[in-house]
Enzyme design. Structure first.
Site, short mmCIF file in Angstrom:
data_model
loop_
_atom_site.label_atom_id
_atom_site.label_comp_id
_atom_site.label_asym_id
_atom_site.label_seq_id
_atom_site.Cartn_x
_atom_site.Cartn_y
_atom_site.Cartn_z
N SER A 91 0.80 -1.22 0.00
CA SER A 91 0.00 0.00 0.00
C SER A 91 0.84 1.27 0.00
O SER A 91 0.30 2.36 0.18
CB SER A 91 -0.94 0.00 1.21
OG SER A 91 -0.21 -0.33 2.36
N THR A 193 -1.44 2.95 4.51
CA THR A 193 -0.57 4.12 4.42
C THR A 193 0.41 4.22 5.57
O THR A 193 0.06 3.91 6.70
CB THR A 193 -1.50 5.36 4.49
OG1 THR A 193 -2.35 5.31 3.36
CG2 THR A 193 -0.75 6.65 4.51
N THR A 211 1.55 6.97 0.35
CA THR A 211 0.65 5.84 0.08
C THR A 211 0.51 5.57 -1.41
O THR A 211 0.74 6.48 -2.23
CB THR A 211 -0.75 6.14 0.65
OG1 THR A 211 -1.54 4.96 0.64
CG2 THR A 211 -1.46 7.21 -0.15
N ARG A 221 -7.94 8.76 -9.12
CA ARG A 221 -8.42 8.98 -7.75
C ARG A 221 -7.25 9.39 -6.84
O ARG A 221 -6.18 8.80 -6.86
CB ARG A 221 -9.07 7.70 -7.23
CG ARG A 221 -9.64 7.82 -5.81
CD ARG A 221 -8.68 7.32 -4.78
NE ARG A 221 -9.26 7.30 -3.43
CZ ARG A 221 -8.57 7.07 -2.32
NH1 ARG A 221 -7.28 6.84 -2.38
NH2 ARG A 221 -9.17 7.07 -1.16
N VAL A 222 -7.47 10.42 -6.07
CA VAL A 222 -6.49 10.86 -5.07
C VAL A 222 -7.18 10.82 -3.72
O VAL A 222 -8.32 11.28 -3.59
CB VAL A 222 -5.99 12.29 -5.39
CG1 VAL A 222 -5.14 12.85 -4.25
CG2 VAL A 222 -5.19 12.30 -6.69
N GLY A 223 -6.50 10.27 -2.72
CA GLY A 223 -7.10 10.16 -1.40
C GLY A 223 -6.72 11.32 -0.50
O GLY A 223 -6.33 12.40 -0.95
N ASP A 224 -6.82 11.07 0.78
CA ASP A 224 -6.53 12.12 1.77
C ASP A 224 -5.04 12.32 2.00
O ASP A 224 -4.61 13.38 2.46
CB ASP A 224 -7.16 11.72 3.12
CG ASP A 224 -6.57 10.40 3.64
OD1 ASP A 224 -6.50 9.43 2.86
OD2 ASP A 224 -6.15 10.35 4.81
N THR A 244 -5.01 7.35 8.49
CA THR A 244 -4.94 6.21 7.58
C THR A 244 -6.34 5.64 7.46
O THR A 244 -7.19 5.85 8.33
CB THR A 244 -3.93 5.15 8.11
OG1 THR A 244 -3.89 4.06 7.18
CG2 THR A 244 -4.31 4.62 9.48
N GLY A 245 -6.58 4.93 6.36
CA GLY A 245 -7.91 4.38 6.15
C GLY A 245 -8.58 5.02 4.95
O GLY A 245 -7.89 5.57 4.08
N GLY A 247 -9.71 7.40 2.61
CA GLY A 247 -9.43 8.83 2.45
C GLY A 247 -10.66 9.68 2.26
O GLY A 247 -10.71 10.83 2.69
N1 ASP Z 1 -5.75 6.93 3.25
C1 ASP Z 1 -5.36 6.22 2.05
C2 ASP Z 1 -6.20 6.66 0.90
O1 ASP Z 1 -7.39 6.82 1.06
C3 ASP Z 1 -5.46 4.75 2.16
C4 ASP Z 1 -4.83 4.10 3.33
O2 ASP Z 1 -4.61 4.68 4.38
O3 ASP Z 1 -4.58 2.92 3.18
O4 ASP Z 1 -5.68 6.79 -0.17
#
Ligand code: ASP
Length: 330
Positions: A91, A193, A211, A221-224, A244-245, A247
């Site tokens: 990841s 992440t 990440t 796609r872009v996360g947090d 983490t988690g 986004g």
């Molecule tokens: N926060 C990350 C995202 O949404 C994913 C992750 O923490 O595994 O891109």
């Protein structure tokens, strides 16, 4: 100043019109939140927090950096870079699971004690997005570079391109394509992440987050994680937080900024992380989604909380590291 005076005059006039005592209004307005509510000294023994099991190697590298005279920023950038290079991590960086087109795209950001920040997102072919993020922060007037622009910037700064899709990742993607179910499950088997926070021997704070994002995400796609305030926020007066988690859930509540602001208002890092998790739980169904927050304040206190059980983090204080299970709320 003139604007403030005009504002105060207008406020007084409006109050009189409304039949209120203008001095009371002005008093109410002048109540200020202290910039640094924590009592006690800044911690200067060296403190690091990193998400998940892979945080252990990040903290080890971070501690090595600090022992060799590096600051908090060196610790978080080089600490997380170790995980970016690990092909078994699915990841982050090399070996990160690709998007649904089979392309590995990376997101990262850094933030230093002076409020400076840099990030990259939707970056391809570069093993160390966190180092590119640092370059964005240190050599440009910008905060976030995306896609081919971020890649060109990295190449111009001497980063060498490489294929980040490992054989193992390619096989997993081929297998996923059989069902092509677009519902990546977070935090069941993967180790997500890496977000890392550090306070150095001068007591100053920095953070980094890097990440490959959700496995088999939509292309683009872009996360947090590269978004300042969402995946990471550092305020050297108060504290720092990383997420983490999922986004999308973190961005909807601007979680890391929220945690730091709650610390500013006097909550402990633990209570602040709990409130940020509760905020998500009040806003959306969480049966299928995981988010974890990890935070520190300037006095050397740590806090962490996740929606569901299973989130852990590495904590290093003055060179001693432990792996800690975070409490959960669901
Ligand atoms: N926060 C990350 C995202 O949404 C994913 C992750 O923490 O595994 O891109």
């Amino acid at each position: 100043m003139t604007r403030r005076r005009t504002f105060l005059r207008q406020l007084g006039a409006s109050a009189l019109l409304l039949g209120l005592d203008p001095t009371r209004l002005l008093q109410a307005r002048s109540i200020e939140h202290p910039a640094r509510p924590m009592s006690g000294e800044r911690f200067s023994g060296g403190h690091m927090l990193s998400t998940w099991n892979h945080g252990i190697v990040s903290n080890e590298e971070g501690w090595r950096q600090m022992r060799n005279g590096g600051n908090a920023l060196d610790a978080v950038v080089e600490g997380t870079a170790v995980v970016e290079s690990d092909p078994t991590g699915t990841s982050v960086g090399l070996g990160g699971r690709p998007d649904r087109e089979g392309k590995v795209t990376l997101d990262a950001c850094v933030m230093g004690p002076d409020g400076d920040a840099g990030g990259v997102c939707f970056l391809e072919d570069i093993e160390h997005p966190v180092r590119v993020a640092r370059k964005v922060m240190e050599t440009t007037p910008h905060v976030l570079l995306a896609g081919t622009g971020a890649r060109d910037f990295a190449l111009a700064h001497g980063f060498t391109p490489r294929n980040l899709l490992t054989e193992d990742s390619r096989r997993a993607w081929e297998a996923w394509k059989q069902s092509a179910e677009y519902k990546p499950i977070i935090n069941v088997e993967n180790h997500d992440t890496i977000g890392m926070l550090a306070q150095d021997h001068d007591g100053r704070l920095a953070g980094a987050c890097t990440t490959s994002g959700l496995a088999y995400k939509l292309r683009g796609r872009v996360g947090d994680s590269p978004i300042i305030g969402a995946g990471l926020f550092v305020d050297d007066e108060v504290g720092a937080c990383t997420a983490t988690g999922l986004g999308e859930a973190v961005m909807k509540t601007l979680g890391s900024f929220l945690v730091v602001e709650l610390i500013r208002q006097g909550r402990t890092p633990q209570a602040a992380c709990e409130e940020a998790v509760d905020r998500i739980m009040r806003k959306m169904p969480v049966a299928d989604l995981q988010v974890g927050y990890l935070a520190m304040d300037t006095a050397g206190n740590a806090g962490a909380c996740a929606i569901h059980p299973g989130f852990n983090y590495a904590r290093t204080v003055a060179g001693t590291t432990e792996l800690v299970d975070a409490p959960s709320r669901a």
